[in-house]
Design an enzyme around this catalytic site. Structure first.
Site, short mmCIF file in Angstrom:
data_model
loop_
_atom_site.label_atom_id
_atom_site.label_comp_id
_atom_site.label_asym_id
_atom_site.label_seq_id
_atom_site.Cartn_x
_atom_site.Cartn_y
_atom_site.Cartn_z
N GLU A 66 14.43 -15.33 0.69
CA GLU A 66 14.72 -16.39 1.66
C GLU A 66 13.80 -17.59 1.42
O GLU A 66 14.00 -18.66 1.98
CB GLU A 66 14.47 -15.88 3.10
CG GLU A 66 15.51 -14.91 3.62
CD GLU A 66 15.05 -14.19 4.88
OE1 GLU A 66 14.02 -14.58 5.48
OE2 GLU A 66 15.73 -13.21 5.26
N ASP B 186 0.82 -1.20 0.00
CA ASP B 186 0.00 0.00 0.00
C ASP B 186 0.87 1.26 0.00
O ASP B 186 1.85 1.34 0.75
CB ASP B 186 -0.87 -0.04 1.27
CG ASP B 186 -1.94 1.03 1.29
OD1 ASP B 186 -2.81 1.02 0.42
OD2 ASP B 186 -1.89 1.89 2.19
C1 NOJ Z 1 -4.47 2.89 -0.94
C2 NOJ Z 1 -5.61 1.97 -0.64
O1 NOJ Z 1 -5.94 1.27 -1.81
C3 NOJ Z 1 -6.74 2.84 -0.14
O2 NOJ Z 1 -7.93 2.10 -0.01
C4 NOJ Z 1 -6.32 3.45 1.17
O3 NOJ Z 1 -7.32 4.36 1.58
C5 NOJ Z 1 -5.00 4.22 1.04
N1 NOJ Z 1 -4.03 3.49 0.29
C6 NOJ Z 1 -4.41 4.53 2.40
O4 NOJ Z 1 -3.95 3.37 3.02
#
Ligand code: NOJ
Ligand code: CA
Length: 557
Positions: A267, A218
């Site tokens: 790993e 993310d």
């Molecule tokens: C991207 C994620 O796909 C989204 O749903 C989220 O709100 C933001 N990152 C923050 O983590």
């Protein structure tokens, strides 16, 4: 073929040591809370996923990616993680995770989990410790704390704004403020801190040891930050500065982090995989996708593109070149949990402002549903024909539309609250799946769902579509089954002399994908039809239709 015969034919489990499975995989994104609710509490859960493994197997996907299922107060749909090495009790237990993982693997489906490293939740033990500790303490070094401006620190350290609206700094009452690029419940971690780095290596190993095959990362572009004083203004940040010069985005040092992660991935045998969610200009994407780094990065170009042959063709060309450059394979995405579903997007006039459209409850303008679905099927079949991996979002195989008229009192997205109701946010693509054409939640669970399932979803229900060979679900199954046999090496050759409204290419093995973006039918080359997104018009490809053909006259590979 029934699901029983399909399952019966599958040799149990996964090919053990295949290190390249991800390169051309079809990855199905599950938003766990909205997938299937096994115990009637209104929240989708891990046993719900386990129960649907035969469905996933029959759909024909190679892997599932699970959006966060970790303990969370759900300030941002679970992207506010309290504990990275546990399961939210409303969603299941670690033992149920293991059962789900084993069932998926037994069906030949790999498992990708979501890692959220840019921020924890404000309930994370580290953040609680930071709040309980004084300014300047060790506990606060794990996050991005700064003294406030003004005589008593009553003003934020800078005028930065957060992605979900409002200020990006939050005061803690003792003159210190913390940075949150997203919601205030998502304090940003300080990736210059060794303990933060170590902790995530432990988390990666924790899930890899549990048999997880890969990770979706993310906000992969925002971990490294240059917080040198004086802090720049928001206007400075908004300037188009890329190439490593932006203080908060896409800094070159971020790749030091991913090089360390790569050592952990390697790993394992086969090495664990990763895909970066990195909102960076296309030419910077290859760095994330490098084999020394995460290995693959999302390409959201098609998700942002309008319905136009030349636009699609140039995006495809560019991304195949970028993938070659990085040593990765390309990724193709039309929908995910953050955007208006593509069946709806394509039914709106080109250039529709989606934020304003959502504000109108989806009425201004009214989408042309039939056209949207027709184009969505054509675009999906096109992306499935491309070299690289395709990421599908749960429900798109049913042709689900965006639910744009959810009442304000059920909305959950922080965007809605942080914008004072100005923006409706992303809940409309997160509505639970309709599994059955009856019952209050259409088979998602029992009598309640955390977001209401509209009655209009009845016509998209899985049971209905399973009984209809022309349904979108039947079409997805056909397309994925065909792809499994056809997908070979990662190249394509453009078909020459096609009309300007057509995107057409040949893949090794002599099969072609032809998409007619136009409004009148076009001639089709001679060959055997493998699958099409809509009924064909004799030997012509109708408007807004994709067809795959085994060419009678295939170029030599
Ligand atoms: C991207 C994620 O796909 C989204 O749903 C989220 O709100 C933001 N990152 C923050 O983590
Ligand atoms: Ca449940």
């Amino acid at each position: 073929m029934t699901s029983m015969t399909v399952l019966g034919n599958v040799a149990a489990g996964l090919p053990e040591k295949d290190a390249t499975w991800w390169r051309q995989a079809v990855v199905y994104q599950i938003y766990p809370r909205s997938f299937a609710d096994s115990n009637g509490d209104g929240i989708g859960d891990l046993p719900g996923i386990t129960a649907k493994v035969p469905y996933l197997r029959e759909l024909g996907v190679d892997a599932v990616w699970l959006s966060p299922f970790y303990p969370s107060a759900l300030a941002d749909g679970g992207y506010d993680v309290d504990d990275y090495r546990d399961v939210d009790p409303r969603i299941g237990t670690l033992a149920q995770f293991d059962e789900m993982r084993a069932a998926l693997h037994a069906a030949g489906i790999r498992v990708v989990v979501d890692i959220v490293p840019n921020h924890t939740s404000n309930r994370h033990v580290w953040f609680q410790e930071a709040l309980a500790s004084p300014p300047g303490s060790r506990a606060r070094e794990r996050y991005v704390f700064r003294r406030g401006l003004g005589e008593h620190g009553e003003l934020p350290p800078s005028d930065w704004t957060s992605t979900f609206g409002g200020p990006a700094w939050h005061p803690v009452g003792d003159g210190d403020w913390y940075l949150h690029l997203f919601a205030p419940e998502q304090p940003d971690l300080n990736w210059a801190d060794d303990e933060v780095r170590e902790e995530f290596l432990t988390t990666l190993r924790f899930w890899a040891d549990r048999g997880v095959d890969g990770f979706r990362i993310d906000v992969a572009h925002a971990l490294a930050k240059d917080m040198a004083e004086p802090l720049p203004s928001q206007a400075d940040l908004d300037a188009d500065i890329w190439g490593g010069a932006h203080p908060l985005q896409d800094r070159d040092e971020v790749h030091d982090i991913y090089r360390e992660w790569r050592r952990v991935f390697d790993e394992y045998d086969p090495p664990r995989t990763a895909v970066a969610e990195a909102w960076v200009p296309a030419h910077r994407r290859s760095r994330y996708a490098s084999p020394e780094g995460l290995g693959q990065a999302f390409n959201f170009d098609l998700l942002e593109a309008s319905w136009d042959a030349a636009t699609f063709a140039s995006i495809i060309d560019k991304n195949l070149a970028l993938a070659r450059e990085s040593g990765a394979s390309s990724t193709w995405v039309l929908s995910n949990h953050d955007v208006v579903r593509h069946a709806t997007r394509y039914g709106l006039p080109d250039g529709t402002d989606l934020v304003a459209w959502l504000r109108s409850d989806g009425t201004d303008p009214l989408p042309d549903e039939e056209r949207g679905r027709r184009r969505a099927r054509a675009a999906t079949l096109l992306t499935l024909a491309l070299p690289g991996s395709a990421y599908l979002y749960q429900g798109e195989e049913l042709g689900l539309p965006e639910v744009a008229d959810l009442p304000a009192d059920v909305l959950q997205d922080p965007t809605f609250f942080r914008s004072g109701g100005e923006q409706k946010g992303r809940d409309g693509c997160r509505v639970p799946l309709p599994w059955a054409s009856h019952g209050p939640t259409l088979g998602f669970g029992e009598d309640r769902a955390h977001l209401p399932v509209p009655a209009s979803f009845e016509r998209f229900a899985v049971d209905r579509q399973e009984a209809d060979t022309e349904s979108t679900l039947a079409f997805y199954r056909r397309a994925l089954a065909a792809r499994r046999h056809l997908q070979t090496s990662e190249t394509l050759e453009w078909l020459k002399n096609v009309p300007a409204t057509v995107v057409a290419f040949v893949r090794p093995g002599g099969w072609a994908s032809i998409t007619n973006f136009g409004t009148t039918s076009v001639p089709m080359p001679a060959g055997e039809v493998v699958v099409s997104s809509a009924p064909l018009d004799g030997d012509r490809v109708p408007a807004e239709t994709t067809v795959w053909l085994r060419l009678a006259d295939a170029p030599v590979d």
